[in-house]
Write a protein that holds these residues in place. Sequence first.
Motif, PDB file in Angstrom:
ATOM      1  N   HIS A 123      -5.509  -0.079 -33.074  1.00 56.71           N
ATOM      2  CA  HIS A 123      -6.384  -0.964 -33.836  1.00 56.71           C
ATOM      3  C   HIS A 123      -5.651  -2.238 -34.286  1.00 56.71           C
ATOM      4  CE1 HIS A 123      -9.154   2.396 -34.011  1.00 56.71           C
ATOM      5  NE2 HIS A 123      -8.196   3.144 -34.536  1.00 56.71           N
ATOM      6  N   THR A 124      -4.327  -2.185 -34.358  1.00 56.84           N
ATOM      7  CA  THR A 124      -3.538  -3.312 -34.853  1.00 56.84           C
ATOM      8  C   THR A 124      -3.538  -4.452 -33.834  1.00 56.84           C
ATOM      9  OG1 THR A 124      -2.110  -1.684 -35.925  1.00 56.84           O
ATOM     10  CG2 THR A 124      -1.304  -3.923 -35.847  1.00 56.84           C
ATOM     11  N   ASN A 125      -3.448  -5.682 -34.293  1.00 57.80           N
ATOM     12  CA  ASN A 125      -3.371  -6.824 -33.387  1.00 57.80           C
ATOM     13  C   ASN A 125      -2.126  -7.664 -33.702  1.00 57.80           C
ATOM     14  OD1 ASN A 125      -4.000  -8.329 -35.712  1.00 57.80           O
ATOM     15  ND2 ASN A 125      -6.166  -8.458 -35.192  1.00 57.80           N
ATOM     16  N   MET A 126      -1.915  -8.723 -32.932  1.00 57.80           N
ATOM     17  CA  MET A 126      -0.703  -9.528 -33.094  1.00 57.80           C
ATOM     18  C   MET A 126      -0.722 -10.368 -34.371  1.00 57.80           C
ATOM     19  SD  MET A 126      -1.109 -12.698 -30.391  1.00 57.80           S
ATOM     20  CE  MET A 126      -1.128 -11.614 -28.975  1.00 57.80           C
TER      21      MET A 126
ATOM     22  N   ILE B 150       5.488 -14.974 -33.771  1.00 55.98           N
ATOM     23  CA  ILE B 150       4.783 -15.610 -32.659  1.00 55.98           C
ATOM     24  C   ILE B 150       5.835 -16.179 -31.707  1.00 55.98           C
ATOM     25  CG2 ILE B 150       3.060 -17.351 -32.053  1.00 55.98           C
ATOM     26  CD1 ILE B 150       2.161 -17.244 -35.006  1.00 55.98           C
ATOM     27  N   GLU B 151       5.771 -15.805 -30.436  1.00 53.65           N
ATOM     28  CA  GLU B 151       6.869 -16.104 -29.518  1.00 53.65           C
ATOM     29  C   GLU B 151       6.646 -17.310 -28.623  1.00 53.65           C
ATOM     30  OE1 GLU B 151       7.522 -12.485 -27.424  1.00 53.65           O
ATOM     31  OE2 GLU B 151       8.596 -11.537 -29.096  1.00 53.65           O
ATOM     32  N   ASN B 152       5.404 -17.765 -28.461  1.00 45.25           N
ATOM     33  CA  ASN B 152       5.152 -18.894 -27.566  1.00 45.25           C
ATOM     34  C   ASN B 152       3.787 -19.504 -27.885  1.00 45.25           C
ATOM     35  OD1 ASN B 152       3.093 -17.371 -25.993  1.00 45.25           O
ATOM     36  ND2 ASN B 152       4.898 -16.148 -25.397  1.00 45.25           N
TER      37      ASN B 152
ATOM     38  N   GLN C   1       0.665 -17.304 -27.384  1.00 43.89           N
ATOM     39  CA  GLN C   1       0.428 -16.376 -28.485  1.00 43.89           C
ATOM     40  C   GLN C   1      -0.158 -17.109 -29.689  1.00 43.89           C
ATOM     41  OE1 GLN C   1       3.713 -13.897 -29.608  1.00 43.89           O
ATOM     42  NE2 GLN C   1       3.662 -12.715 -27.700  1.00 43.89           N
ATOM     43  N   GLY C   2       0.289 -18.340 -29.884  1.00 41.26           N
ATOM     44  CA  GLY C   2      -0.253 -19.141 -30.973  1.00 41.26           C
ATOM     45  C   GLY C   2      -1.752 -19.363 -30.819  1.00 41.26           C
ATOM     46  N   LYS C   3      -2.211 -19.632 -29.601  1.00 38.67           N
ATOM     47  CA  LYS C   3      -3.637 -19.807 -29.343  1.00 38.67           C
ATOM     48  C   LYS C   3      -4.394 -18.508 -29.592  1.00 38.67           C
ATOM     49  CE  LYS C   3      -3.019 -23.496 -25.912  1.00 38.67           C
ATOM     50  NZ  LYS C   3      -3.203 -23.891 -24.483  1.00 38.67           N
ATOM     51  N   SER C   4      -3.797 -17.397 -29.179  1.00 41.10           N
ATOM     52  CA  SER C   4      -4.441 -16.102 -29.401  1.00 41.10           C
ATOM     53  C   SER C   4      -4.550 -15.796 -30.893  1.00 41.10           C
ATOM     54  CB  SER C   4      -3.642 -14.990 -28.700  1.00 41.10           C
ATOM     55  OG  SER C   4      -3.614 -15.184 -27.300  1.00 41.10           O
ATOM     56  N   ILE C   5      -3.512 -16.189 -31.639  1.00 40.69           N
ATOM     57  CA  ILE C   5      -3.523 -15.975 -33.086  1.00 40.69           C
ATOM     58  C   ILE C   5      -4.679 -16.736 -33.724  1.00 40.69           C
ATOM     59  CG2 ILE C   5      -2.315 -16.608 -35.220  1.00 40.69           C
ATOM     60  CD1 ILE C   5      -1.088 -14.160 -34.111  1.00 40.69           C
ATOM     61  N   SER C   6      -4.863 -18.004 -33.303  1.00 41.29           N
ATOM     62  CA  SER C   6      -5.936 -18.823 -33.888  1.00 41.29           C
ATOM     63  C   SER C   6      -7.308 -18.229 -33.574  1.00 41.29           C
ATOM     64  CB  SER C   6      -5.846 -20.262 -33.394  1.00 41.29           C
ATOM     65  OG  SER C   6      -6.065 -20.337 -31.996  1.00 41.29           O
ATOM     66  N   LYS C   7      -7.471 -17.649 -32.391  1.00 41.12           N
ATOM     67  CA  LYS C   7      -8.749 -17.022 -32.038  1.00 41.12           C
ATOM     68  C   LYS C   7      -8.993 -15.780 -32.898  1.00 41.12           C
ATOM     69  CE  LYS C   7      -8.783 -18.612 -27.224  1.00 41.12           C
ATOM     70  NZ  LYS C   7      -8.730 -18.200 -25.785  1.00 41.12           N
ATOM     71  N   LEU C   8      -7.945 -14.987 -33.099  1.00 40.69           N
ATOM     72  CA  LEU C   8      -8.085 -13.789 -33.935  1.00 40.69           C
ATOM     73  C   LEU C   8      -8.434 -14.166 -35.376  1.00 40.69           C
ATOM     74  CD1 LEU C   8      -5.036 -11.675 -32.672  1.00 40.69           C
ATOM     75  CD2 LEU C   8      -7.464 -11.149 -32.341  1.00 40.69           C
ATOM     76  N   PHE C   9      -7.854 -15.261 -35.847  1.00 37.95           N
ATOM     77  CA  PHE C   9      -8.097 -15.696 -37.223  1.00 37.95           C
ATOM     78  C   PHE C   9      -9.580 -15.967 -37.463  1.00 37.95           C
ATOM     79  CE2 PHE C   9      -8.771 -19.248 -40.151  1.00 37.95           C
ATOM     80  CZ  PHE C   9      -8.224 -18.728 -41.315  1.00 37.95           C
ATOM     81  N   HIS C  10     -10.263 -16.540 -36.497  1.00 35.59           N
ATOM     82  CA  HIS C  10     -11.660 -16.941 -36.680  1.00 35.59           C
ATOM     83  C   HIS C  10     -12.611 -15.746 -36.748  1.00 35.59           C
ATOM     84  CE1 HIS C  10     -10.848 -21.188 -36.564  1.00 35.59           C
ATOM     85  NE2 HIS C  10     -10.219 -21.085 -35.411  1.00 35.59           N
ATOM     86  N   TYR C  11     -12.124 -14.550 -36.432  1.00 27.78           N
ATOM     87  CA  TYR C  11     -12.949 -13.350 -36.579  1.00 27.78           C
ATOM     88  C   TYR C  11     -12.939 -12.827 -38.016  1.00 27.78           C
ATOM     89  CZ  TYR C  11     -13.432 -12.894 -31.502  1.00 27.78           C
ATOM     90  OH  TYR C  11     -13.745 -13.113 -30.179  1.00 27.78           O
ATOM     91  N   ILE C  12     -11.974 -13.262 -38.817  1.00 29.42           N
ATOM     92  CA  ILE C  12     -11.840 -12.750 -40.180  1.00 29.42           C
ATOM     93  C   ILE C  12     -12.924 -13.361 -41.057  1.00 29.42           C
ATOM     94  CG2 ILE C  12     -10.285 -12.490 -42.157  1.00 29.42           C
ATOM     95  CD1 ILE C  12      -7.958 -13.066 -40.223  1.00 29.42           C
TER      96      ILE C  12
ATOM     97  N   SER D 183       4.406 -20.582 -38.980  1.00 31.18           N
ATOM     98  CA  SER D 183       3.562 -21.544 -38.262  1.00 31.18           C
ATOM     99  C   SER D 183       4.112 -21.962 -36.893  1.00 31.18           C
ATOM    100  CB  SER D 183       3.368 -22.790 -39.124  1.00 31.18           C
ATOM    101  OG  SER D 183       4.628 -23.380 -39.433  1.00 31.18           O
ATOM    102  N   LYS D 184       5.252 -21.464 -36.503  1.00 32.30           N
ATOM    103  CA  LYS D 184       5.833 -21.865 -35.216  1.00 32.30           C
ATOM    104  C   LYS D 184       4.886 -21.494 -34.077  1.00 32.30           C
ATOM    105  CE  LYS D 184      10.094 -21.593 -32.498  1.00 32.30           C
ATOM    106  NZ  LYS D 184      11.443 -20.995 -32.381  1.00 32.30           N
ATOM    107  N   TYR D 185       4.665 -22.449 -33.185  1.00 37.81           N
ATOM    108  CA  TYR D 185       3.806 -22.312 -32.008  1.00 37.81           C
ATOM    109  C   TYR D 185       2.310 -22.349 -32.329  1.00 37.81           C
ATOM    110  CZ  TYR D 185       8.093 -20.956 -29.582  1.00 37.81           C
ATOM    111  OH  TYR D 185       9.373 -20.921 -29.064  1.00 37.81           O
TER     112      TYR D 185
END
Length: 293
Positions: free
Chosen positions: A36-39, A94-96, A99-110, A128-130
């Motif tokens: 269930h956990t995400n990045m 966040i490594e690249n 991943q930063g783009k994926s993080i921003s997409k996950l954020f918008h679900y909250i 905030s890196k990446y």
Amino acid sequence: MREYGLVFSRFWINPAIQSLSIDGKLLALYLLTSSHTNMLGCFRLPIGYIAEDLQWGFERVKQGFKELLSIQFLSRDEATGWLVIHHYLKWNPIENPNQGKSISKLFHYIPSHSTVYKHIVNILLEHSKYLDEAFLNSLRTLAKAFLNQEQEQDQDKEQDQEQEQDTSAALAATATVSPTVVEPTGAITIPLNDHSEFPITQSQITEWQSLYPAIDILQTLRHIRGWNLANSKKRKTKNGILKHITSWLAKEQNRCPVGSQTASSPNNANLYAYNQAVSEAWLQETANVIDHT
């Protein structure tokens, strides 16, 4: 679905983790490594899912969360089921840019109304890196709004405390000083933050008297004026002054005993004198009933 989760060996020697029970440690590991956990380390996880996966009862899961909350391992919104692991991005950075783009997409679900929303905004600004600059700017705007909201809440709390002190002092003075003649209502004004004066009209006083019958509107308006004279940096704008006044009046009304009527009483009698008259009338009526039984 995630196939694995990262846990550092230092997990076991962390003093906060060591203070947990076996259930607390197991729940922490589960949250770090479950499917269930995400990045982002922020996700929705109803208690029922955990109970099914760990074969625990609901109360056992709740007790585990209580332990993790006590060491600030996470924050959780019981109403929505969303939670955020506070140091997840510290342990799983966040490594690249992808991943930063994926993080921003996950954020918008909250959901923005969730209590974890503010936490994850501040966490992302710290890690905030990446992250895309446009996304970061939106996070900074949200963080600034949260900060202003907290400052307003602190000011309101301080105002409430000062209001309670002013009210207590006024009641003490009323108990020892005889009533004085009321000045004309048109003379009452409330200072604003631009140093102008907001005039109180007779129609406003009449309406407030019907809305808040248990308090002396004129005297309360004097208290409000005095508070604003003494707290020039906390004065309201022209658009915000009526909310300030009505909030104050509502709090005064709520402090009064149910059924007390001051300003709507004949001749706007003093609260204590009026209550005394009502009490005496009630006692007399009771005595008459007893005499006729």
